[in-house]
Design a protein around this motif. Structure first.
Motif, short mmCIF file in Angstrom:
data_model
loop_
_atom_site.label_atom_id
_atom_site.label_comp_id
_atom_site.label_asym_id
_atom_site.label_seq_id
_atom_site.Cartn_x
_atom_site.Cartn_y
_atom_site.Cartn_z
N UNK A 39 10.64 3.87 -4.26
CA UNK A 39 12.10 3.77 -4.09
C UNK A 39 12.57 2.35 -3.79
N UNK A 40 11.71 1.52 -3.20
CA UNK A 40 12.15 0.20 -2.75
C UNK A 40 11.37 -0.96 -3.38
N UNK A 41 10.30 -0.66 -4.09
CA UNK A 41 9.51 -1.72 -4.72
C UNK A 41 8.72 -2.55 -3.73
N UNK A 42 8.31 -1.97 -2.59
CA UNK A 42 7.57 -2.67 -1.54
C UNK A 42 6.23 -2.00 -1.30
N UNK A 43 5.25 -2.78 -0.87
CA UNK A 43 3.97 -2.20 -0.46
C UNK A 43 3.33 -3.08 0.61
N UNK A 44 2.54 -2.47 1.47
CA UNK A 44 1.78 -3.19 2.50
C UNK A 44 0.47 -3.66 1.90
N UNK A 45 0.11 -4.92 2.13
CA UNK A 45 -1.08 -5.50 1.51
C UNK A 45 -2.23 -5.60 2.52
N UNK A 46 -2.00 -6.23 3.68
CA UNK A 46 -3.04 -6.42 4.68
C UNK A 46 -2.47 -6.20 6.07
N UNK A 47 -3.36 -5.89 6.99
CA UNK A 47 -2.96 -5.71 8.39
C UNK A 47 -3.85 -6.56 9.29
N UNK A 48 -3.32 -6.91 10.44
CA UNK A 48 -4.09 -7.59 11.49
C UNK A 48 -3.74 -6.92 12.81
N UNK B 31 -13.43 2.37 15.51
CA UNK B 31 -13.83 1.04 15.97
C UNK B 31 -13.85 0.02 14.84
N UNK B 32 -13.87 0.48 13.60
CA UNK B 32 -13.92 -0.44 12.47
C UNK B 32 -12.53 -0.91 12.03
N UNK B 33 -11.48 -0.33 12.57
CA UNK B 33 -10.14 -0.62 12.08
C UNK B 33 -9.80 -2.09 12.25
N UNK C 231 -4.54 -0.03 3.50
CA UNK C 231 -4.41 1.05 2.52
C UNK C 231 -4.01 2.36 3.19
N UNK C 232 -4.61 2.63 4.36
CA UNK C 232 -4.24 3.85 5.08
C UNK C 232 -2.79 3.78 5.56
N UNK C 233 -2.38 2.61 6.05
CA UNK C 233 -1.01 2.46 6.52
C UNK C 233 -0.02 2.52 5.36
N UNK C 234 -0.35 1.86 4.24
CA UNK C 234 0.53 1.91 3.08
C UNK C 234 0.66 3.34 2.55
N UNK C 235 -0.45 4.09 2.56
CA UNK C 235 -0.39 5.48 2.12
C UNK C 235 0.49 6.33 3.01
N UNK C 236 0.39 6.12 4.34
CA UNK C 236 1.22 6.88 5.26
C UNK C 236 2.70 6.51 5.11
N UNK D 3 4.77 5.56 11.16
CA UNK D 3 3.66 5.90 10.26
C UNK D 3 2.30 5.56 10.86
N UNK D 4 2.26 4.96 12.05
CA UNK D 4 0.98 4.52 12.61
C UNK D 4 0.05 5.70 12.93
N UNK D 5 0.59 6.76 13.52
CA UNK D 5 -0.27 7.89 13.88
C UNK D 5 -0.94 8.50 12.65
N UNK D 6 -0.19 8.85 11.58
CA UNK D 6 -0.88 9.35 10.39
C UNK D 6 -1.79 8.33 9.74
N UNK D 7 -1.48 7.03 9.87
CA UNK D 7 -2.35 5.99 9.30
C UNK D 7 -3.68 5.95 10.04
N UNK D 8 -3.66 6.02 11.38
CA UNK D 8 -4.90 6.07 12.14
C UNK D 8 -5.69 7.33 11.78
N UNK D 9 -5.00 8.44 11.63
CA UNK D 9 -5.68 9.68 11.27
C UNK D 9 -6.31 9.57 9.89
N UNK D 10 -5.58 8.99 8.93
CA UNK D 10 -6.13 8.82 7.58
C UNK D 10 -7.39 7.97 7.60
N UNK D 11 -7.38 6.92 8.40
CA UNK D 11 -8.53 6.00 8.42
C UNK D 11 -9.73 6.62 9.13
N UNK D 12 -9.52 7.14 10.34
CA UNK D 12 -10.66 7.62 11.13
C UNK D 12 -11.25 8.91 10.58
#
Length: 434
Positions: free
Chosen positions: A262-271, A236-238, A247-252, A217-226
């Motif tokens: 389906x699984x009751x999981x979500x991504x909260x923060x990234x580093x 550069x702000x990522x 949020x972009x990664x969780x959406x992707x 999901x990283x490629x669509x997440x980068x696309x969603x953000x940029x």
């Protein structure tokens, strides 16, 4: 029917003395653990001492403690029979008329869990024996992601496809424990001989699956953000926007694998620890940085500094004459070049400080009347009775007089674009002193 709430909040010493035996979470559970069995504790053997981890069975009259940030799930024959998300102490009394099977604790978790409970709740009457497991409701850290080769996405700011290798970590949260246990946790983690479900465990196949899905999901997440105008369309702000990219990664991830629904999981923060762009992308970014530096007020500042350096150089090389030439400005200088290249174009602006000198310089090297270069024919004589057309001087543009030009130099002096010596030289020429 199942539990009666005995008290709210953390268990105290006096109540612990009254509760000779109770169940609680095991000690020293890693922060990356998601599911772990309840263990029996007894004050007779020393308050808070834990017994075997396999003793996660509750029966009529069993007392159980639910800490803050932890949920409790009970199961019978693989089916969920109860859920508690409120901190406090509870007594298992399935036959009591005031007992309840679900305590949501309110908040956002309440509506989500109630919906799942109505879909999957136990259809019969719970037996007197249940298996008890705790669920981590806090942010679960240190979930890693990384790519071994470049990922590609279209970038709207650069206007082309870019590529990078990246790695980092993310935190996730179990937002629906009922969905999580029912649809994702393997049975060996919630059976009679349970193990601790730890996302960081390399032998945990469920954790490995999440890792692969995040990487995909990283490629669509980068696309969603940029490509999001609200993020400024800048990759550069990522690295400094842990919530925005999460949020972009969780959406992707949700779009591709339905983690939340389906699984009751979500991504909260990234580093993001590193983003290594390929060579083509690095060159594009360098060009974009140059364009940014020359845009807006910064570009105007660069232009003023360049003009000031030009005035200084002209003053050193040719005194007031050079300064006057620089005073023509960018548009006038450009007109002079166009006139030399295209004689049919209107004549360039003539500097009033130079009088006829500039015209003389412009004609210097051109054939004068009565002088012809070798190999050229003299012009044809005009017919008798006709007068040759009078030569017209080049038309001046703008009608700017010496006083206005002198005022312009004074403004440049006040802005620090030229020196006092430069201004004095221009002034003497305007007054005809040089």
């Amino acid at each position: 029917m199942g539990f009666i709430k005995a008290f709210s909040g953390a268990i105290g010493g006096m109540l612990a003395d009254q509760w000779v035996d109770f169940l609680e979470p095991p000690r020293n559970i890693p922060a990356t653990a998601a599911i772990f069995p309840a263990v029996a504790s007894g004050t007779n053997a020393g308050r808070g001492s834990n017994t075997k981890g396999s003793e996660h069975v509750i029966t009529n009259g069993s007392k159980i403690v639910v800490p803050e940030g932890i949920g409790l799930i009970t199961l019978q024959d693989g089916q969920i029979t109860g859920f508690i998300a409120e901190p406090g102490g509870f007594i298992y009394e399935p036959g009591h008329q005031d007992s309840k099977s679900i305590f949501t604790g309110g908040g956002l978790l309440s509506s989500t869990v109630k919906t799942s409970w109505e879909r999957f709740k136990f259809g019969g009457r719970p037996s007197v024996q249940q298996l008890a497991f705790y669920v981590n409701l806090k942010e679960i850290p240190n979930n890693r992601f990384g790519t071994q080769s470049e990922i590609y996405w279209d970038d709207s700011y650069l206007g082309t496809q870019v590529a990078a290798i990246t790695r980092g970590t993310y935190t996730l949260r179990i937002v629906d424990p009922i969905l999580f246990v029912r649809n994702f946790v393997p049975q060996n983690y919630v059976g009679a001989s349970p193990q601790i479900f730890d996302f960081s465990d390399v032998d945990n196949p469920a954790g490995a699956q999440l890792f692969n899905e995040v990487v995909s999901s990283l490629a669509p997440a980068f696309s969603n953000y940029t490509n999001d105008p609200n993020k400024g369309n800048r990759m550069a702000r990522i690295q400094g926007d842990s919530l925005g990219f999460a949020q972009s990664l969780a959406g992707a991830v949700e779009e591709g694998y339905n983690w939340s629904s389906d699984r009751g999981l979500t991504i909260v923060k990234t580093a993001i620890q590193a983003i290594e762009y390929d060579e083509t992308t690095k060159k594009l970014l360098a060009d974009a940085q140059k364009a940014d530096a020359l845009s807006g007020s910064r570009g105007q500042s660069f232009l003023q500094q360049s003009m000031a350096r030009g005035f200084e150089s002209a003053g050193e090389n040719s005194g007031g004459q050079g300064i006057a030439m620089m005073g023509m400005g960018v548009g006038a200088a450009g007109g002079a070049v166009n006139y030399q290249q295209n004689p049919n174009q209107p004549a360039p602006y003539q500097n009033p400080f130079q009088g006829g000198q500039q015209q003389q310089q412009y004609q210097q090297g051109q054939p004068q009347q009565g002088q012809y270069q070798q190999g050229q024919q003299p012009p044809q004589q005009h017919q008798q009775g006709q007068q040759p057309p009078q030569q017209q001087p080049p038309q001046q543009q703008g009608g700017v007089d010496g006083a206005a030009k002198l005022a312009e130099f004074k403004s440049m002096l006040d802005q620090g674009l030229i020196t006092q010596e430069d201004y004095d030289a221009a002034k003497r020429r305007a007054l005809g002193l040089d």
